[in-house]
Every structure is written in C-alpha cells, then in structure tokens.
Design a protein around this motif. Structure first.
Motif, PDB file in Angstrom:
ATOM      1  N   PHE A 176       0.854  -1.128   0.006  1.00 56.99           N
ATOM      2  CA  PHE A 176       0.148  -0.209   0.040  1.00 56.99           C
ATOM      3  C   PHE A 176       0.829   1.330  -0.059  1.00 56.99           C
ATOM      4  O   PHE A 176       0.482   2.308  -0.341  1.00 56.99           O
ATOM      5  CB  PHE A 176      -0.850   0.023   1.144  1.00 56.99           C
ATOM      6  CG  PHE A 176      -1.969  -1.056   1.336  1.00 56.99           C
ATOM      7  CD1 PHE A 176      -2.849  -0.974   0.198  1.00 56.99           C
ATOM      8  CD2 PHE A 176      -2.154  -1.926   2.127  1.00 56.99           C
ATOM      9  CE1 PHE A 176      -4.069  -1.787   0.010  1.00 56.99           C
ATOM     10  CE2 PHE A 176      -3.168  -2.778   1.978  1.00 56.99           C
ATOM     11  CZ  PHE A 176      -4.307  -2.793   1.031  1.00 56.99           C
ATOM     12  N   ALA A 177       2.215   1.224   0.375  1.00 57.29           N
ATOM     13  CA  ALA A 177       3.052   2.573   0.555  1.00 57.29           C
ATOM     14  C   ALA A 177       3.091   3.016  -0.743  1.00 57.29           C
ATOM     15  O   ALA A 177       3.201   4.181  -0.938  1.00 57.29           O
ATOM     16  CB  ALA A 177       4.417   2.040   1.265  1.00 57.29           C
ATOM     17  N   GLU A 178       3.166   2.131  -1.797  1.00 55.23           N
ATOM     18  CA  GLU A 178       3.367   2.723  -3.137  1.00 55.23           C
ATOM     19  C   GLU A 178       2.267   3.544  -3.761  1.00 55.23           C
ATOM     20  O   GLU A 178       2.401   4.098  -5.001  1.00 55.23           O
ATOM     21  CB  GLU A 178       3.722   1.554  -4.222  1.00 55.23           C
ATOM     22  CG  GLU A 178       4.925   0.811  -3.729  1.00 55.23           C
ATOM     23  CD  GLU A 178       5.042  -0.431  -4.675  1.00 55.23           C
ATOM     24  OE1 GLU A 178       4.496  -0.764  -5.488  1.00 55.23           O
ATOM     25  OE2 GLU A 178       6.075  -1.493  -4.091  1.00 55.23           O
ATOM     26  N   ARG A 179       1.011   3.507  -3.274  1.00 60.45           N
ATOM     27  CA  ARG A 179      -0.192   3.748  -3.752  1.00 60.45           C
ATOM     28  C   ARG A 179      -0.911   4.878  -2.734  1.00 60.45           C
ATOM     29  O   ARG A 179      -1.997   5.235  -3.059  1.00 60.45           O
ATOM     30  CB  ARG A 179      -1.176   2.740  -4.081  1.00 60.45           C
ATOM     31  CG  ARG A 179      -0.302   1.848  -5.379  1.00 60.45           C
ATOM     32  CD  ARG A 179      -0.340   2.613  -6.483  1.00 60.45           C
ATOM     33  NE  ARG A 179       0.500   1.819  -7.420  1.00 60.45           N
ATOM     34  CZ  ARG A 179       0.800   2.165  -8.548  1.00 60.45           C
ATOM     35  NH1 ARG A 179       0.612   3.471  -8.878  1.00 60.45           N
ATOM     36  NH2 ARG A 179       1.775   1.430  -9.401  1.00 60.45           N
ATOM     37  N   LEU A 180      -0.239   5.177  -1.859  1.00 57.06           N
ATOM     38  CA  LEU A 180      -0.818   6.085  -0.982  1.00 57.06           C
ATOM     39  C   LEU A 180      -1.253   7.462  -1.378  1.00 57.06           C
ATOM     40  O   LEU A 180      -0.705   7.973  -2.608  1.00 57.06           O
ATOM     41  CB  LEU A 180       0.104   6.423   0.382  1.00 57.06           C
ATOM     42  CG  LEU A 180       0.303   5.423   1.475  1.00 57.06           C
ATOM     43  CD1 LEU A 180       1.500   5.900   2.194  1.00 57.06           C
ATOM     44  CD2 LEU A 180      -1.021   5.202   1.943  1.00 57.06           C
ATOM     45  N   PRO A 181      -2.365   8.173  -0.887  1.00 57.60           N
ATOM     46  CA  PRO A 181      -2.415   9.430  -1.606  1.00 57.60           C
ATOM     47  C   PRO A 181      -1.337  10.414  -1.682  1.00 57.60           C
ATOM     48  O   PRO A 181      -0.721  10.345  -0.689  1.00 57.60           O
ATOM     49  CB  PRO A 181      -3.636  10.101  -0.988  1.00 57.60           C
ATOM     50  CG  PRO A 181      -4.328   8.970  -0.384  1.00 57.60           C
ATOM     51  CD  PRO A 181      -3.180   8.004  -0.008  1.00 57.60           C
ATOM     52  N   LYS A 182      -1.325  11.494  -2.550  1.00 59.04           N
ATOM     53  CA  LYS A 182      -0.430  12.411  -2.573  1.00 59.04           C
ATOM     54  C   LYS A 182      -0.021  13.021  -1.207  1.00 59.04           C
ATOM     55  O   LYS A 182       1.005  13.426  -0.913  1.00 59.04           O
ATOM     56  CB  LYS A 182      -0.728  13.334  -3.791  1.00 59.04           C
ATOM     57  CG  LYS A 182       0.530  14.221  -3.949  1.00 59.04           C
ATOM     58  CD  LYS A 182       1.529  13.399  -4.660  1.00 59.04           C
ATOM     59  CE  LYS A 182       2.892  14.270  -5.193  1.00 59.04           C
ATOM     60  NZ  LYS A 182       3.623  13.581  -5.856  1.00 59.04           N
ATOM     61  N   ALA A 183      -1.234  13.328  -0.358  1.00 62.12           N
ATOM     62  CA  ALA A 183      -0.855  14.101   0.775  1.00 62.12           C
ATOM     63  C   ALA A 183      -0.188  13.172   1.741  1.00 62.12           C
ATOM     64  O   ALA A 183       0.135  13.805   2.715  1.00 62.12           O
ATOM     65  CB  ALA A 183      -2.440  14.311   1.346  1.00 62.12           C
ATOM     66  N   LEU A 184      -0.118  11.888   1.425  1.00 67.61           N
ATOM     67  CA  LEU A 184       0.560  10.942   2.595  1.00 67.61           C
ATOM     68  C   LEU A 184       1.872  10.439   2.059  1.00 67.61           C
ATOM     69  O   LEU A 184       2.700  10.011   2.815  1.00 67.61           O
ATOM     70  CB  LEU A 184      -0.611   9.778   3.195  1.00 67.61           C
ATOM     71  CG  LEU A 184      -1.497  10.364   4.075  1.00 67.61           C
ATOM     72  CD1 LEU A 184      -2.570   9.264   4.073  1.00 67.61           C
ATOM     73  CD2 LEU A 184      -1.118  11.214   5.037  1.00 67.61           C
ATOM     74  N   ILE A 185       1.977  10.085   0.760  1.00 69.77           N
ATOM     75  CA  ILE A 185       2.930   9.103   0.286  1.00 69.77           C
ATOM     76  C   ILE A 185       4.407   9.666   0.587  1.00 69.77           C
ATOM     77  O   ILE A 185       5.207   8.921   0.942  1.00 69.77           O
ATOM     78  CB  ILE A 185       2.701   8.909  -1.384  1.00 69.77           C
ATOM     79  CG1 ILE A 185       3.805   7.785  -1.698  1.00 69.77           C
ATOM     80  CG2 ILE A 185       3.201  10.282  -2.068  1.00 69.77           C
ATOM     81  CD1 ILE A 185       3.329   7.511  -3.240  1.00 69.77           C
ATOM     82  N   HIS A 186       4.682  10.966   0.710  1.00 67.20           N
ATOM     83  CA  HIS A 186       6.064  11.544   0.996  1.00 67.20           C
ATOM     84  C   HIS A 186       6.329  11.585   2.585  1.00 67.20           C
ATOM     85  O   HIS A 186       7.381  11.658   3.195  1.00 67.20           O
ATOM     86  CB  HIS A 186       6.232  12.582   0.374  1.00 67.20           C
ATOM     87  CG  HIS A 186       6.083  12.671  -1.028  1.00 67.20           C
ATOM     88  ND1 HIS A 186       7.195  11.898  -1.899  1.00 67.20           N
ATOM     89  CD2 HIS A 186       5.440  13.533  -2.111  1.00 67.20           C
ATOM     90  CE1 HIS A 186       6.679  12.040  -2.930  1.00 67.20           C
ATOM     91  NE2 HIS A 186       5.839  13.054  -3.374  1.00 67.20           N
ATOM     92  N   HIS A 187       4.875  11.133   3.087  1.00 66.22           N
ATOM     93  CA  HIS A 187       4.856  11.289   4.875  1.00 66.22           C
ATOM     94  C   HIS A 187       5.518   9.876   5.484  1.00 66.22           C
ATOM     95  O   HIS A 187       5.557   9.691   6.720  1.00 66.22           O
ATOM     96  CB  HIS A 187       3.905  11.903   5.246  1.00 66.22           C
ATOM     97  CG  HIS A 187       3.807  13.185   5.070  1.00 66.22           C
ATOM     98  ND1 HIS A 187       4.438  14.247   5.636  1.00 66.22           N
ATOM     99  CD2 HIS A 187       3.187  13.800   3.888  1.00 66.22           C
ATOM    100  CE1 HIS A 187       4.076  15.391   5.134  1.00 66.22           C
ATOM    101  NE2 HIS A 187       3.420  15.018   4.008  1.00 66.22           N
ATOM    102  N   ASN A 188       5.432   8.875   4.477  1.00 71.44           N
ATOM    103  CA  ASN A 188       5.567   7.484   5.089  1.00 71.44           C
ATOM    104  C   ASN A 188       7.145   6.964   5.474  1.00 71.44           C
ATOM    105  O   ASN A 188       7.929   6.653   4.721  1.00 71.44           O
ATOM    106  CB  ASN A 188       5.385   6.551   3.793  1.00 71.44           C
ATOM    107  CG  ASN A 188       5.395   4.981   4.276  1.00 71.44           C
ATOM    108  OD1 ASN A 188       5.274   4.814   5.470  1.00 71.44           O
ATOM    109  ND2 ASN A 188       5.611   3.961   3.362  1.00 71.44           N
TER     110      ASN A 188
END
Length: 251
Positions: A176-188
């Motif tokens: 799921f990490a590869e497909r997080l919404p843009k608002a979250l993907i760089h915060h993983n």
C-alpha cells in the motif's frame, strides 16, 4: 470558466476503478438517493472515457437509475474524443479541472490525478473541489486496480483513509505504501503516523498466517490491527479487502 489544473498523463484501463466505484456506492449511496438530481463528477477521466462510463453504470445499478455522471478533462482533445460516448443528461463530458466546470455535484471522484502534482497543490485542490459542498473521494491505484487507497474529503477537510486490495493479489500490506494518496505518500517515513500504521498492519499480517486462505488472513490481520488503531466500517467491508481509518489517526 478557465479550467484549474494541468493536463496529466491520462493512463487508464477498463475496470481499473471498480474498487473505489463500489465504495462510492456504499459510502455515498444515501447521499445520492436523497438528492433531487444526483450528480457525480469523474475528474480527470483520462485518455479514454471508460472510467466515467463504468462509474455511471455501477451507480445506476447499485444506487439510482437516474444518477448523472459528468466526466471532466482539461485536455480539449480528450473531451472531444469522449463525446460519441455521451448519453445526455445521464452521461456527459466537459472541459474542466478542479473548479468542476461550474457544476455543483454531490460527489467528486478524483483518482490518479493529484498523484501527478506536487504535494503543495493538494490542500488547495481539495478546497476547490469541495467548495460547493461536494464529498470528494481522492486517491490512487495501480494500473489494474488491484491495490488502491483513497481519502474521503469533506468541505471541512479529510475525514478518512481507506486501503483496498484484491486479496488474491495482496502479497503484503507494505504494498500500500506505493499507492498512498499524494497527501501522505511522502510522509511514509519512520516517526510518522502513516508509517506506524503500515508497520503495525504489516506486523499483524505477518502474525496472521493461516492455512484457510488470504481472506481469512486479512480478517485476522484487521482484527489484530484494530486492537491498537481505530478502524471504521465493519466485517462486510473488511471481507472485500478494505480497511478504513479516521484521517486524524494518520495526520
């Protein structure tokens, strides 16, 4: 009205958005049934209008036969190419962006659009798309629609995050990490709430191996996960490969 946004790649496939379409029928069904003239916008339908056509068909079957779907694209070439598929007033195609071409829909689906923007554009895009009171379903998925995540955004801000997978294709929740919404993907990253969520979910998956199949493993995973995280919805959605948490738990 000048469209707000930029032309994006427009890649799409038949059935790519079936998971989120089914969720919209479930999550937004009561809202659409109570509307005098229910309207759903498919924002950024892409190089072909198939996702808008499928959305209209699914909602007509599951919610109301008179639901109208309006497909919006900034690229005038894509809008012109979609016109032979229009069936007004139930299925129409317009040139427009985040401003929604002046329409006032009940629901907006914006999938695989903001993924192609800078994260700094997300908050303004959310505000613009919900300015008329619409409920926004914004997210991303893989090319075949097997792995998807989406946020439900109200005019007051985001309310929930959903992870959704075709369970037969799920190798591990880390996917799921590869497909997080843009608002979250760089915060993983370590120390963030969304990183903790995926780490906890992955550990629950690893501890839930079973000989009874991937669906039973997923149900056991969610059961372990919700011992320490707030989980919305219930077993009927979990069996579909979904997991929804409050947005406040990942901020």
């Amino acid at each position: 009205m000048r469209p707000v946004g930029s032309i994006t790649r427009g890649t799409t496939n038949p059935n790519r958005l079936r998971r989120v379409d089914n969720y919209i029928a479930y999550r937004c069904g009561d809202l659409l049934r109570s509307s005098d003239r229910p309207l759903v916008v498919d924002l950024g339908y892409g190089a072909t209008p198939i996702t808008a056509i499928e959305l209209r068909s699914r909602l007509a079957a599951a919610v109301r036969s008179d639901i109208a779907v309006a497909g919006l694209e900034i690229d005038p070439v894509r809008v012109a190419a979609a016109q032979p598929h229009a069936d007004p007033p139930l299925l129409t195609f317009h040139r427009g962006g985040f401003e929604l071409a002046g329409l006032a829909p009940d629901v907006v689906r914006a999938f695989n659009v903001l993924r192609q923007y800078d994260e700094t554009s997300v908050a303004d895009a959310w505000r613009t798309m919900t300015a008329t009171g619409a409920l926004l379903i914004e997210g991303t998925c893989d090319e075949l629609g097997r792995i998807a995540t989406w946020a439900v955004v109200t005019p007051s801000g985001p309310s929930s995050l959903t992870l959704s997978a075709r369970l037969a294709a799920l190798d591990h929740p880390a996917t799921f990490a590869e497909r997080l919404p843009k608002a979250l993907i760089h915060h993983n990253v370590p120390g963030s709430r969304v990183y903790e969520l995926l780490t906890t979910l992955g550990a629950a998956w690893d501890a839930s191996a079973t000989p009874f199949g991937v669906r039973q493993r997923w149900l056991a995973t969610v059961d372990r996960f919700r011992a320490s995280w707030p989980v919305l919805d219930g077993p009927a959605r979990w069996r579909r490969g979904e997991l929804t948490v409050p947005w406040s738990s990942v901020e």
